[in-house]
Design a protein around this motif. Structure first.
Motif, short mmCIF file in Angstrom:
data_model
loop_
_atom_site.label_atom_id
_atom_site.label_comp_id
_atom_site.label_asym_id
_atom_site.label_seq_id
_atom_site.Cartn_x
_atom_site.Cartn_y
_atom_site.Cartn_z
N UNK A 162 0.90 -1.15 0.07
CA UNK A 162 0.03 0.15 -0.07
C UNK A 162 0.89 1.40 -0.06
N UNK A 163 0.44 2.24 -0.95
CA UNK A 163 1.07 3.69 -0.52
C UNK A 163 -0.15 4.73 -0.20
N UNK A 164 -0.10 5.56 0.66
CA UNK A 164 -1.11 6.59 0.79
C UNK A 164 -1.08 7.71 -0.13
N UNK A 165 -2.40 8.25 -0.27
CA UNK A 165 -2.36 9.48 -1.04
C UNK A 165 -3.47 10.16 -0.53
N UNK A 166 -3.81 11.42 -0.98
CA UNK A 166 -4.76 12.39 -0.17
C UNK A 166 -6.09 12.26 -0.76
N UNK A 167 -6.18 12.09 -2.00
CA UNK A 167 -7.49 12.13 -2.79
C UNK A 167 -7.51 11.01 -3.95
N UNK A 168 -8.91 10.61 -4.31
CA UNK A 168 -9.18 9.58 -5.63
C UNK A 168 -8.33 10.02 -6.62
N UNK A 169 -8.33 11.44 -6.91
CA UNK A 169 -7.50 11.87 -8.09
C UNK A 169 -5.89 11.21 -8.07
N UNK A 170 -5.46 11.79 -7.01
CA UNK A 170 -4.21 11.50 -6.66
C UNK A 170 -3.78 10.23 -6.81
N UNK A 171 -4.48 9.30 -6.27
CA UNK A 171 -4.40 7.86 -6.15
C UNK A 171 -4.30 7.15 -7.61
N UNK A 172 -5.42 7.56 -8.34
CA UNK A 172 -5.48 6.88 -9.62
C UNK A 172 -4.22 7.48 -10.65
N UNK A 173 -4.06 8.77 -10.27
CA UNK A 173 -2.63 9.45 -11.07
C UNK A 173 -1.66 8.63 -10.80
N UNK A 174 -1.60 8.10 -9.48
CA UNK A 174 -0.26 7.31 -9.06
C UNK A 174 -0.22 5.84 -9.55
#
Ligand code: PLP
Length: 447
Positions: free
Chosen positions: A115-127
């Protein structure tokens, strides 16, 4: 107050008039603008209800687009968040709780090794897309018509249903969601309809060897909860494996909502990468990229870049630890599903009494309502349903103190705190809203 509109929006309207001078459209997300005299400003939320600044009390089925899975201001989660606050914010260093939460996620969801954490759905899918590109060394990707994966340029391509004539015999054109998105990205996008095996096979046959990833929401959280068949998801998995394409299941809306293991567990399909956000932290800003170990290890120096000042923020992380514990260890999801079933049964009884043909899509925790005999199997079928009836009904529901999206493409979301009083208020409001919609349709016909 008239039967048509039980609300007084005096204060919201005054706030709009002031706010629009400083904030474009008077809001901080364009979707929160519901018209110059219908945009509401929130005072607070608790459980399944929201109060606006005029003290109108609504039963809320938007739930912030899904995050408030337990209900607004859940005491258990907020207490944990307050403890998280004592940790001290962000440090540009790691805390122990990251592993605790990642362990919980891996226990709950079949496709999660790392797992890696992000702040928003956008950021997660972009990653996730960057990870897939870094891992495969390829650039192009598959999107499904009607899918939504956030506000970054690569994801903001869609089939232009608004301008598409289903009787034209032509394909809908592929357009960006907004101005400001560079046109040349379009060359990297392969857009294909949900549940169309032939079309999907065709894309893989023609382009499979140059595609990095296939992004799919097997239940489209921004398109009426239109759902993939298990057969289609399994075919996608098979083709991805065959062509070395990474399968990204975007669970930003379905994750920790439709099942403890997400939509992937319902279909029994394990993606290479999956993304989460909304329900993880009951509204505290957090998201995650997760997946298969070999792929996730591409997050390294010299591999795919990932980071961010606020990732794994101590407040959001503490809230998430508690929220996931509740979702995993208590019958919260079963309570949500039962409420959803009861709500659908109540709506069905109201519509059946009036002979209105309808159907439901999605899952009892997030569902779409259609004025067609069967729910659409893809976005093109939605275009053929009577969505204008829904759009009119939604305005009447707002006037009857029910919050739903004004556009039929957003499903209704249920939270654990929706209770019998919410259900009774909703069905009473629904009955009135349907009758007002029928009257409106008749009046428009006569005009
Ligand atoms: N992916 C899906 C499936 C979503 O539904 C959304 C938002 O609705 C996103 C990504 C983007 O998430 P966010 O709004 O948190 O950036």
């Amino acid at each position: 107050m008239s039967r048509r509109n039980s609300r007084d929006l005096t204060k919201s309207n005054a706030q709009f008039a002031k706010a629009v001078k400083r904030l474009p459209l008077g809001v901080s997300s364009s979707f929160r603008y519901w018209g110059d005299d219908r945009t509401i400003y929130v005072k607070r939320g608790k459980g399944g209800r929201t109060w606006d600044i005029d003290d109108n009390c609504y039963v809320d089925y938007r739930l912030g687009y899904g995050p408030a899975i337990l209900g607004y201001a859940d005491d258990r989660v907020d207490e944990a968040a307050r403890k998280g606050m004592e940790v001290g914010g962000v440090f540009a260093l790691s805390t122990e709780r990251e592993l605790t939460v990642a362990d919980r996620m891996a226990k709950m969801v079949p496709g999660i090794d790392l797992v890696r954490f992000s702040n928003s759905g956008t950021e997660a899918v972009m990653g996730a897309l960057r990870l897939a590109r870094a891992h495969t060394g390829r650039d192009s990707y598959i999107l499904i018509e009607g899918g939504y994966h956030g506000l970054f340029d690569a994801a903001m391509w869609m089939a232009n249903m608004d301008q598409w004539d289903p009787n034209s015999g032509l394909e809908p054109s592929v357009v960006p969601y907004s101005r400001g998105i560079p046109q040349d990205i379009k060359n990297l996008v392969h857009l294909t309809p949900m549940n169309n095996a032939n079309r999907l096979e065709d894309v893989f046959k023609k382009h499979g060897n140059s595609i990095a990833a296939m992004l799919i929401e097997p239940m489209m959280g921004n398109c009426c909860a239109i759902s993939a068949t298990t057969e289609f998801v399994k075919l996608a998995r098979k083709l991805c494996t065959q062509y070395g394409v990474l399968m990204i299941i975007d669970e930003v809306k379905t994750g920790f909502r439709v099942a403890r293991g997400g939509i992937q567990s319902i279909h029994g399909v394990t993606p290479d990468i999956c993304t989460f956000a909304k329900a993880m932290g009951n509204g505290y800003p957090i998201a995650a990229i997760a997946g298969r170990e070999e792929v996730m290890r591409t997050f390294r120096f010299g591999g795919a870049a990932h980071g961010g000042t606020y990732t794994a923020h101590s407040v959001s992380l503490a809230a998430t630890e508690r929220c996931l514990q509740i979702l995993d260890e208590t019958p919260a999801l079963e309570t949500i599903a039962t409420y959803g079933e009861n709500l659908k049964a109540g709506i069905k009884a109201i519509l059946d009494r009036r002979g209105i043909i309808h159907s439901f899509s999605g899952h009892s925790s997030m569902f779409g309502l259609f004025f067609a005999e069967k729910p659409p199997i893809d976005y093109r079928a939605w275009k053929k349903s009577d969505y204008t009836f829904y759009d009119k009904m939604a305005q009447h529901l707002h006037d009857q103190n029910i919050i739903c999206e004004p556009d039929s493409r957003e499903p209704l979301f249920i939270c654990e705190a929706h209770d019998i009083s919410c259900l009774n208020d909703t069905l009473r409001a629904f009955e009135a809203a349907i009758d007002l919609t029928l009257e409106q349709v008749e009046t428009e016909k006569r005009a």
